[in-house]
Enzyme design. Structure first.
Site, short mmCIF file in Angstrom:
data_model
loop_
_atom_site.label_atom_id
_atom_site.label_comp_id
_atom_site.label_asym_id
_atom_site.label_seq_id
_atom_site.Cartn_x
_atom_site.Cartn_y
_atom_site.Cartn_z
N CYS A 1 41.08 -116.64 157.30
CA CYS A 1 42.39 -116.76 157.97
C CYS A 1 42.27 -116.51 159.47
O CYS A 1 43.17 -116.88 160.23
CB CYS A 1 43.43 -115.84 157.32
SG CYS A 1 42.87 -114.17 157.08
N ASN B 1 44.72 -111.53 139.54
CA ASN B 1 44.96 -111.40 140.99
C ASN B 1 44.01 -112.36 141.67
O ASN B 1 42.79 -112.27 141.51
CB ASN B 1 44.68 -109.96 141.43
CG ASN B 1 44.73 -109.78 142.95
OD1 ASN B 1 44.12 -108.86 143.48
ND2 ASN B 1 45.46 -110.62 143.65
N GLY B 2 44.58 -113.27 142.45
CA GLY B 2 43.77 -114.26 143.15
C GLY B 2 44.46 -115.60 143.12
O GLY B 2 45.64 -115.69 142.78
N CYS C 1 35.14 -112.35 153.52
CA CYS C 1 35.84 -113.58 153.88
C CYS C 1 36.68 -113.29 155.11
O CYS C 1 37.35 -112.25 155.18
CB CYS C 1 36.76 -114.01 152.74
SG CYS C 1 37.82 -115.42 153.18
N CYS D 1 48.88 -109.74 144.24
CA CYS D 1 49.17 -109.18 142.92
C CYS D 1 48.34 -107.93 142.68
O CYS D 1 47.29 -107.74 143.30
CB CYS D 1 48.86 -110.19 141.83
SG CYS D 1 49.83 -111.68 141.93
N CYS E 1 45.65 -118.72 153.87
CA CYS E 1 44.75 -118.20 152.85
C CYS E 1 45.01 -118.94 151.55
O CYS E 1 46.15 -119.10 151.15
CB CYS E 1 45.00 -116.71 152.63
SG CYS E 1 44.08 -116.06 151.23
N GLY F 1 52.74 -106.44 144.90
CA GLY F 1 53.58 -107.51 144.38
C GLY F 1 54.89 -106.96 143.89
O GLY F 1 54.91 -105.98 143.15
N CYS G 1 37.80 -109.89 150.73
CA CYS G 1 38.90 -110.20 151.64
C CYS G 1 39.03 -109.13 152.73
O CYS G 1 39.39 -107.99 152.45
CB CYS G 1 40.21 -110.29 150.86
SG CYS G 1 41.65 -110.44 151.92
#
Ligand SMILES: O=P(O)(O)OC[C@H]1O[C@H](OP(=O)(O)OP(=O)(O)O)[C@H](O)[C@@H]1O
Ligand SMILES: NC(=O)CC[C@H](N)C(=O)O
Ligand code: SF4
Ligand SMILES: [Mg+2]
Length: 488
Positions: A460, A124-125, A457, A24, A405, A50, A258
């Site tokens: 994934c 967003n998240g 992070c 998003c 994720c 998005g 991320c």
């Protein structure tokens, strides 16, 4: 499936996982007479984050006006629609669902009237404990208007006994776990908060006397706002008639920005987590060329769009000439979604076409940013060979995507991630490439400037989820995943 994973997955919009990945985008502005027009432009610049629905909520100081629709920003926000969103402050959202279906009732910003007045929220998240919190709220009589994870925050704010809106928001956010870069709008203030890991980006800008918040700097550039800084992880910014006030209600224990934003999601002209996305992607390509050379190849081509900077970096490092071997249609989005598998099959062909004159008789290195299910790569390799390439060497500027994720990216379930159950050699055979090479996790970390390996992070790729409860839940044995038919 362990109970925890079931809980997390229940909130995913697409249990079949048959959709592309995205996320998003959020935008907010306060102190500008054309707040909703500028929000429209900001959302336009964030459309790549998005494409399911878009919304704007504006405040004229007394009440909030909202407009949300399914579809793309430019189609939804015509001049008459924007005229109905007057006021000096607005927030907006472009959605790609991670929790709650792709339906109008889940489109954001969510907006409600409650005992404290009006509020709207753009998120967003993804909140990993939302289902659990929702169940408890419903048991206590709460009636939910949407299926989205975000709505639990609205309920907690409405129930809070704290004296100010920002204190209510802090109390509500202290109950949720996971990823949020989030904007709240009330009649008279805009509040922005970033979770203590800083999973998703959020930047602050200034346009003359107005303050702007956006997922990416590309939105600031479009409206000619000055980039001031990124919000800190765990920071809250409140903007009202007294100005901008920053505080740090949540203390980060470890940053978890991320890493896939740099690899694929963000727009290349953005500055993300302090570095240029374009330069980082080029560096990923250089690192990939060092780790996975392709001696004897005649040319390097990219899978457009997201593979382009990495392919340029690969060509520069390897000394192999760069050329344009695949053309992308301007009329197909980055996330060509087709629920019917039979039509989806043509997705890549509709989007990309091979340039026979460039490829005929050539040994080609083709660079893409990621392989998820392997659908794109398999079709591309076949397309390149059909166009006359004699060898195809596929190089990927991220490590094998092996884990889902849960922090705001809609990657499919683990079973559908080809790298969760297939070796690199098996994937090479499946996609029919002569050779296949991925960048290493160490190489990715180096290219994004994460020297200590403690600020991003990488779940994934590594399976190490920073919100610890997911680590066991998301680790089903790979033996249970079916092998794909390896057919040429
Ligand atoms: O293995 P798969 O499941 O097929 O998915 C991987 C592909 O999807 C993404 O591109 P996408 O078309 O979403 O966006 P882009 O045009 O920005 O590269 C990514 O860049 C890969 O090309
Ligand atoms: N991708 C996102 O950031 C989605 C936000 C929110 N979880 C929703 O599904 O609406
Ligand atoms: S799991 Fe991957 S996509 Fe999700 S936040 Fe972490 S690095 Fe980003
Ligand atoms: Mg792509």
């Amino acid at each position: 499936m362990p109970a925890n994973e079931a809980t997390v997955l229940q909130f995913r919009s697409d249990p079949e996982g048959d959709k592309a990945r995205a996320m998003c985008g959020i935008f907010g502005i306060v102190g500008h007479p054309e707040a909703s027009n500028l929000t429209y432009l900001g959302l336009h610049a964030l459309q790549h984050r998005g494409q399911e629905s878009a919304g704007i909520v504006a405040s004229d100081g007394h009440s909030l006006q909202a407009h949300r629709e399914m579809g793309l920003v430019a189609d939804i926000f015509t001049a008459p629609v924007l005229e109905k969103l007057p006021g000096g402050a607005a927030i907006g959202h472009v959605r790609y669902s991670t929790a709650g279906g792709s339906q109008l009732k889940n489109a954001q910003p969510l907006s409600v009237e409650y005992v404290g007045g009006h509020m709207a929220v753009a998120h967003n998240g993804n909140l990993v404990n939302a289902q659990e919190l929702r169940t408890a709220l419903e048991a206590d009589g709460a009636i939910f208007q949407s299926d989205a994870d975000t709505e639990v925050v609205v309920h907690f704010i409405a129930r809070s006994k704290q004296p100010t809106f920002e204190q209510k928001a802090v109390e509500a956010l202290s109950k949720v776990k996971g990823a949020y870069s989030i904007l709240f709008l009330t009649e008279n203030k805009l509040v922005a908060v970033r979770d203590p890991y800083g999973f998703r980006p959020l930047v602050l800008g200034k346009l003359k006397n107005s303050w702007v918040l956006a997922s990416e700097t590309t939105a600031l550039d479009l409206i000619e706002a000055e980039f001031i800084r990124e919000l800190e992880a765990g920071e809250m910014v409140v903007i009202d008639e007294t100005g901008l006030h920053s505080s740090q209600p949540f203390q980060p224990t470890r940053l978890g920005r991320c890493i896939f934003e740099h690899v694929y999601f963000a727009k290349p002209d953005s500055v993300l987590f302090g570095t240029s996305v374009y330069e980082t992607r080029k560096e990923l390509g250089r690192q990939l060329a060092k780790e996975q050379p392709a001696p004897g190849a005649d040319l390097v081509i990219a899978v457009p769009d997201s593979g382009v900077p990495a392919a340029i970096g690969y060509a520069q490092e390897s000394g192999i000439p760069y050329d344009v071997g695949l053309i992308r249609s301007h009329y197909v989005g980055r996330t060509f979604i087709e629920p019917q598998q039979s039509i989806r099959h043509f997705g890549v062909k509709l989007k990309l076409s091979a340039v026979r004159q460039v490829l005929k008789g050539k040994r080609v290195v083709v660079v893409d940013d990621s392989i998820v299910r392997g659908t794109t790569s398999r079709k591309i390799v076949k397309m390149l060979k059909a166009a006359g390439a004699v060898e195809v060497h596929l190089r990927i500027s991220s490590p094998p995507t092996q884990w889902p994720c849960y922090y705001g990216i809609d990657t499919p379930s683990r079973q559908e991630l080809i790298a969760s159950s297939h070796s690199v050699e098996e994937i090479a055979r499946y996609v029919t490439a002569d050779t296949l090479g991925y960048i290493s996790l160490e190489g990715l970390g180096t290219a994004v400037g994460d020297r200590e390996r403690t600020t991003f992070c990488t779940a994934c790729f590594s399976g190490k989820y920073l919100t610890g409860e997911l680590n066991n839940a998301s680790a089903p044995s790979t033996e249970s995943a079916p092998k794909l038919a390896i057919i040429a």
